[in-house]
Write an enzyme that holds these catalytic residues in place. Structure first.
Site, PDB file in Angstrom:
ATOM      1  N   GLU A 263      38.472  45.447  45.675  1.00  0.00           N
ATOM      2  CA  GLU A 263      39.939  45.542  45.565  1.00  0.00           C
ATOM      3  C   GLU A 263      40.333  44.740  44.335  1.00  0.00           C
ATOM      4  O   GLU A 263      40.509  43.520  44.400  1.00  0.00           O
ATOM      5  CB  GLU A 263      40.605  44.952  46.809  1.00  0.00           C
ATOM      6  CG  GLU A 263      40.283  45.674  48.100  1.00  0.00           C
ATOM      7  CD  GLU A 263      41.031  46.994  48.270  1.00  0.00           C
ATOM      8  OE1 GLU A 263      41.856  47.341  47.399  1.00  0.00           O
ATOM      9  OE2 GLU A 263      40.770  47.684  49.259  1.00  0.00           O
ATOM     10  N   CYS A 297      48.802  42.311  43.109  1.00  0.00           N
ATOM     11  CA  CYS A 297      47.999  43.375  42.500  1.00  0.00           C
ATOM     12  C   CYS A 297      48.835  44.632  42.349  1.00  0.00           C
ATOM     13  O   CYS A 297      48.607  45.439  41.457  1.00  0.00           O
ATOM     14  CB  CYS A 297      46.754  43.650  43.341  1.00  0.00           C
ATOM     15  SG  CYS A 297      47.135  43.878  45.080  1.00  0.00           S
TER      16      CYS A 297
HETATM   17  P1  NAD Z   1      39.526  36.130  40.215  1.00  0.00           P
HETATM   18  O1  NAD Z   1      38.753  37.337  39.849  1.00  0.00           O
HETATM   19  O2  NAD Z   1      39.613  35.033  39.239  1.00  0.00           O
HETATM   20  O3  NAD Z   1      38.925  35.497  41.569  1.00  0.00           O
HETATM   21  C1  NAD Z   1      38.874  36.251  42.757  1.00  0.00           C
HETATM   22  C2  NAD Z   1      37.788  35.670  43.654  1.00  0.00           C
HETATM   23  O4  NAD Z   1      36.517  35.999  43.091  1.00  0.00           O
HETATM   24  C3  NAD Z   1      37.805  34.153  43.794  1.00  0.00           C
HETATM   25  O5  NAD Z   1      37.487  33.803  45.119  1.00  0.00           O
HETATM   26  C4  NAD Z   1      36.711  33.730  42.848  1.00  0.00           C
HETATM   27  O6  NAD Z   1      36.174  32.470  43.163  1.00  0.00           O
HETATM   28  C5  NAD Z   1      35.712  34.845  43.086  1.00  0.00           C
HETATM   29  N1  NAD Z   1      34.682  35.006  42.062  1.00  0.00           N
HETATM   30  C6  NAD Z   1      34.820  35.005  40.728  1.00  0.00           C
HETATM   31  N2  NAD Z   1      33.618  35.165  40.124  1.00  0.00           N
HETATM   32  C7  NAD Z   1      32.709  35.296  41.114  1.00  0.00           C
HETATM   33  C8  NAD Z   1      31.285  35.478  41.130  1.00  0.00           C
HETATM   34  N3  NAD Z   1      30.571  35.565  40.019  1.00  0.00           N
HETATM   35  N4  NAD Z   1      30.666  35.559  42.325  1.00  0.00           N
HETATM   36  C9  NAD Z   1      31.371  35.494  43.477  1.00  0.00           C
HETATM   37  N5  NAD Z   1      32.716  35.284  43.523  1.00  0.00           N
HETATM   38  C10 NAD Z   1      33.380  35.198  42.339  1.00  0.00           C
HETATM   39  O7  NAD Z   1      41.001  36.656  40.632  1.00  0.00           O
HETATM   40  P2  NAD Z   1      42.304  35.790  40.955  1.00  0.00           P
HETATM   41  O8  NAD Z   1      42.868  35.256  39.692  1.00  0.00           O
HETATM   42  O9  NAD Z   1      42.062  34.869  42.089  1.00  0.00           O
HETATM   43  O10 NAD Z   1      43.282  36.930  41.511  1.00  0.00           O
HETATM   44  C11 NAD Z   1      44.048  37.769  40.709  1.00  0.00           C
HETATM   45  C12 NAD Z   1      43.400  39.119  40.522  1.00  0.00           C
HETATM   46  O11 NAD Z   1      43.097  39.705  41.800  1.00  0.00           O
HETATM   47  C13 NAD Z   1      44.311  40.124  39.843  1.00  0.00           C
HETATM   48  O12 NAD Z   1      43.562  40.902  38.949  1.00  0.00           O
HETATM   49  C14 NAD Z   1      44.828  40.975  40.997  1.00  0.00           C
HETATM   50  O13 NAD Z   1      45.267  42.254  40.631  1.00  0.00           O
HETATM   51  C15 NAD Z   1      43.612  41.035  41.857  1.00  0.00           C
HETATM   52  N6  NAD Z   1      43.954  41.353  43.245  1.00  0.00           N
HETATM   53  C16 NAD Z   1      43.674  42.604  43.708  1.00  0.00           C
HETATM   54  C17 NAD Z   1      44.039  42.956  45.000  1.00  0.00           C
HETATM   55  C18 NAD Z   1      43.768  44.335  45.516  1.00  0.00           C
HETATM   56  O14 NAD Z   1      43.859  44.517  46.716  1.00  0.00           O
HETATM   57  N7  NAD Z   1      43.445  45.314  44.687  1.00  0.00           N
HETATM   58  C19 NAD Z   1      44.664  42.030  45.833  1.00  0.00           C
HETATM   59  C20 NAD Z   1      44.929  40.752  45.346  1.00  0.00           C
HETATM   60  C21 NAD Z   1      44.563  40.433  44.043  1.00  0.00           C
END
Ligand code: NAD
Length: 518
Positions: A263, A297
Site C-alpha cells: 500500500e 495517501c
Molecule cells: P516510509 O516509506 O518512510 O516508511 C513506511 C514504513 O516502512 C516505516 O515503518 C518504515 O520504517 C518502513 N521501512 C522503510 N524502509 C524499510 C526497509 N528497508 N525494510 C523494512 N521496513 C522499512 O513512509 P512514511 O513517510 O512513513 O509514510 C508516508 C508514505 O506512505 C507516503 O508515500 C504515503 O502515500 C504512503 N502511505 C500509503 C498508504 C496506502 O494505503 N496506500 C497509506 C498510508 C501511507
C-alpha cells in the site's frame, strides 16, 4: 490530562521499552528514539529500540503461537477480535488523542482513525463465520471439486507514520480471524501509538487464553525492518509507506518467493467537469487537499478542471483556503490539532516542511503560479505550513506535480476535453485514488468505463472526493501504489492460503481431460 498520564492510562509506560522524557534528555543514546509532538516539539516519551535478540524472541513466540492459533475455530477467533474491538472502542478518545499528539492530525481525525479499527474489527467478526470457499462441478463422475481457505502463517505488518493505528487494525483484525499471528513494525515516527494499540490487543487476547497472537518490534530499518522482510517465517509482508520502501520490500520478499501486500504512495486527482455541482466539488476538494495537512495517501494533490468552470471553482477554493490560513487579520484555522477550531495541524517533521518549501520553489521555477499559501509558518512553534494552491502554466506542463510531496499542495490544471482530462489524471506513476464531479451519466460512465479506459486507479469516485474511504470496500491502488488491497470486500484472501481439493467418492480411477492411463 498530561501526555504522560495519557500514556499511563493506555499502558504504554508499562512497556519495558518505554523511556520517560526526562531520562532521554540526560542520556541521549543511539538505541533510544524520542517521539515528539510535531505541533509543539514536546518530547512525549522515548523508546528503547529492539535489537536482533529481542526480534528473535518475539518472532519465535509468534511462530509457535501460529501453530496454536490456527487450530482455534474461526468463529472463536472472531470472539477474540470482537473483544479487542470493544476494548479499542472503550479507549477511542484516549487513543485518538495519542494519535493527535504523536503525528499531529486534528482530534476528529485522530479519533476517526481509531474508529476505523473498531469498524474493521466488526467486519472481521462477521467474516469469522464465513471465509467462504467455492465448490465447482467436477468433470469426473462421482468427484467433488472445491477450495478451502487456510491460515497462512505469521504475518509481518509494516506501517507508515501517517496512519499509525488504523493500518495495523486493517491488517491485524483480518489476519487474526484468518488464523494468522501478527508482528507489527511501526514507523519510528509513531512508536507510542503502536505500543498502546498492541498492548490492548495483546492484553485482551492473553486474557482470553491466546497470549501469542500479537507482537510488536520497534527498530531501525537496517536492524529490524530488513531482518523482517528477509525472514522466511513470514509468508506475507504487508507494507504501507512510500514507493521507495515498497520497491525494496517487493524485491527482498520476492527473492525469497514470499508474498507482499503493498500500500504505497498516491498522487490523486479530482476531475471537475463543466456540468458539475461546483460547490459540492469545492467542499470535497478542500477536505481532500488540506485534511490531515495533506499527509494522507489519498490526499487530493491535483485538480483537473474544465475551462468553463475553472474560474468559479478557483475563486471558491481560494476563498476557503484564505479562511483556513487567516488573511487580513482574521484568525485562521491552522494550529493546535487538539483544539476543536483547528482544521489543519502540523506536518510530521522539520524535514517535511523543507520538502514542502522545495516543492513550492520548484513549482515557481516551472512557472507555476501560487494562488494562495506557499509559505511555512514559523510563529506557531511546530512544523506548520500554509495550505497551498499552485496554478499550472497554460501549457499544463508542471513536472513537480508528477511527484507525491507529502504536504498540502494542490496543483491546478485546466482542460477542454474529457479524454484529455482522463489522460492527465492517469499520467502519473501512482494509481491510488481518483474522483470526478459531474451531473452527467455519460461523463461518469466514461470515467468508470468497463473496458478499463477510464480512471486507472484502485479507487474511482463520482461526486465524492479522493480521500475518506469506507471499511466495506477493498482499499488500495495500482501501478506504483503497489497493487495491494486491504480492508473490506474479499481482501481477507490475502491473509489465507487457498487449497483446491478433488475428492473421489466413487472409488474408481478417473483422470481429468479424459486421459486413459494403463
Ligand atoms: P516510509 O516509506 O518512510 O516508511 C513506511 C514504513 O516502512 C516505516 O515503518 C518504515 O520504517 C518502513 N521501512 C522503510 N524502509 C524499510 C526497509 N528497508 N525494510 C523494512 N521496513 C522499512 O513512509 P512514511 O513517510 O512513513 O509514510 C508516508 C508514505 O506512505 C507516503 O508515500 C504515503 O502515500 C504512503 N502511505 C500509503 C498508504 C496506502 O494505503 N496506500 C497509506 C498510508 C501511507
Amino acid at each position: 490530562m498530561t501526555s504522560i498520564e495519557l500514556l499511563q492510562t493506555l499502558g504504554v509506560t508499562n512497556d519495558p521499552r518505554f523511556v520517560a522524557p526526562a531520562a532521554i534528555g540526560k542520556n541521549a543514546r543511539r538505541d533510544i528514539v524520542a517521539s515528539e509532538n510535531p505541533a509543539t516539539g514536546e518530547v512525549l516519551g522515548g523508546v528503547r529500540l529492539d535489537d536482533a535478540e529481542a526480534y528473535e524472541r518475539t518472532v519465535s513466540r509468534l511462530a509457535a503461537g501460529f501453530r496454536a492459533w490456527r487450530s482455534v475455530p474461526a468463529p472463536t477467533r472472531g470472539q477474540v477480535v470482537r473483544a479487542i474491538g470493544e476494548e479499542i472502542r472503550t479507549h477511542r478518545q484516549a487513543l485518538g488523542r495519542l494519535v493527535t499528539l504523536e503525528v499531529g492530525k486534528i482530534l476528529a481525525e485522530g479519533v476517526g482513525e481509531i474508529q476505523e479499527i473498531v469498524d474493521i474489527a466488526d467486519l472481521a467478526v462477521g467474516l469469522s463465520r464465513q471465509l467462504p470457499g467455492m465448490t465447482m462441478p467436477s468433470e469426473r463422475a462421482g468427484h467433488r471439486l472445491m477450495e478451502q481457505w487456510l491460515p497462512l502463517g505469521p504475518v509481518g505488518v509494516i506501517t507508515a507514520f501517517n496512519f499509525p493505528a488504523a493500518v495495523w487494525g486493517w491488517n491485524a483484525m483480518l489476519a487474526a480471524v484468518c488464523g494468522d499471528t501478527v508482528l507489527w513494525k511501526p514507523s519510528l515516527l509513531a512508536p507510542l501509538t503502536a505500543m498502546a494499540c498492541n498492548a490492548i490487543a495483546s492484553r485482551v487476547a492473553t486474557e482470553m487464553g491466546h497470549p501469542d497472537v500479537f507482537g510488536l518490534v520497534i527498530g531501525s530499518d537496517a536492524e529490524i525492518g530488513e531482518r523482517l522482510i528477509a525472514d522466511r517465517r513470514f509468508p506475507l509482508i504487508s507494507a504501507t509507506g512510500s514507493c521507495r520502501m515498497g520497491r525494496r520490500v517487493a524485491s527482498v520478499v520476492g527473492q525469497r518467493l514470499g508474498r507482499t501486500l503493498l500500500e504505497l504512495g498516491g498522487n490523486n486527482a479530482v476531475i471537475v467537469h463543466e456540468d458539475a455541482d461546483v460547490s459540492l466539488a469545492a467542499q470535497s476538494i478542500v477536505f481532500g487537499a488540506i485534511g490531515t495537512a495533506g499527509q494522507r495517501c489519498t490526499t487530493t494533490r491535483r485538480l483537473i478542471v474544465h475551462e468553463n468552470v475553472a474560474e468559479s471553482l478557483r475563486e471558491k477554493l481560494c476563498t476557503a483556503y484564505e479562511q483556513v490560513i487567516g488573511v487580513n487579520g482574521a484568525a485562521g484555522r491552522i494550529g493546535d490539532p487538539t483544539s476543536e477550531r483547528t482544521l489543519v495541524g502540523p506536518l510530521i517533521s522539520g524535514e517535511a516542511v523543507k520538502m514542502f518549501e522545495r516543492a513550492v520553489a520548484q513549482a515557481d521555477k516551472e512557472r507555476g503560479q501560487v494562488l494562495v499559501g506557499g509559505r511555512a509558518i514559523t510563529d506557531l512553534g511546530g512544523h506548520f505550513v500554509q495550505p497551498t494552491i499552485v496554478l499550472s502554466p497554460k501549457t499544463n506542463d508542471l513536472p513537480i506535480a508528477m511527484e507525491e510531496t507529502f504536504a498540502p499542495i494542490l496543483y491546478v490544471f485546466t482542460y477542454t476535453n474529457l479524454d484529455e482530462a482522463i489522460a492527465m489524471q492517469n499520467s502519473v506513476d501512482q494509481g491510488l485514488s481518483s474522483a470526478i464531479f459531474t451531473e452527467g451519466l455519460r461523463v461518469s460512465e466514461r470515467f468508470l468505463a468497463p473496458d478499463g479506459s477510464g480512471s486507472d486507479c484502485g479507487i474511482a469516485n463520482v461526486n465524492c472526493g479522493t480521500s475518506g474511504a469506507e471499511i466495506g470496500g477493498a482499499f488500495g491502488g495500482e501501478k506504483d501504489t503497489g497493487g495491494g488491497r486491504e480492508s473490506g470486500s474479499d481482501s481477507w484472501k490475502a491473509y489465507m492460503r487457498r487449497q483446491t481439493t478433488a475428492i473421489n467418492a466413487k472409488g474408481t480411477f478417473a483422470l481429468a481431460q479424459g486421459i486413459v492411463f494403463g
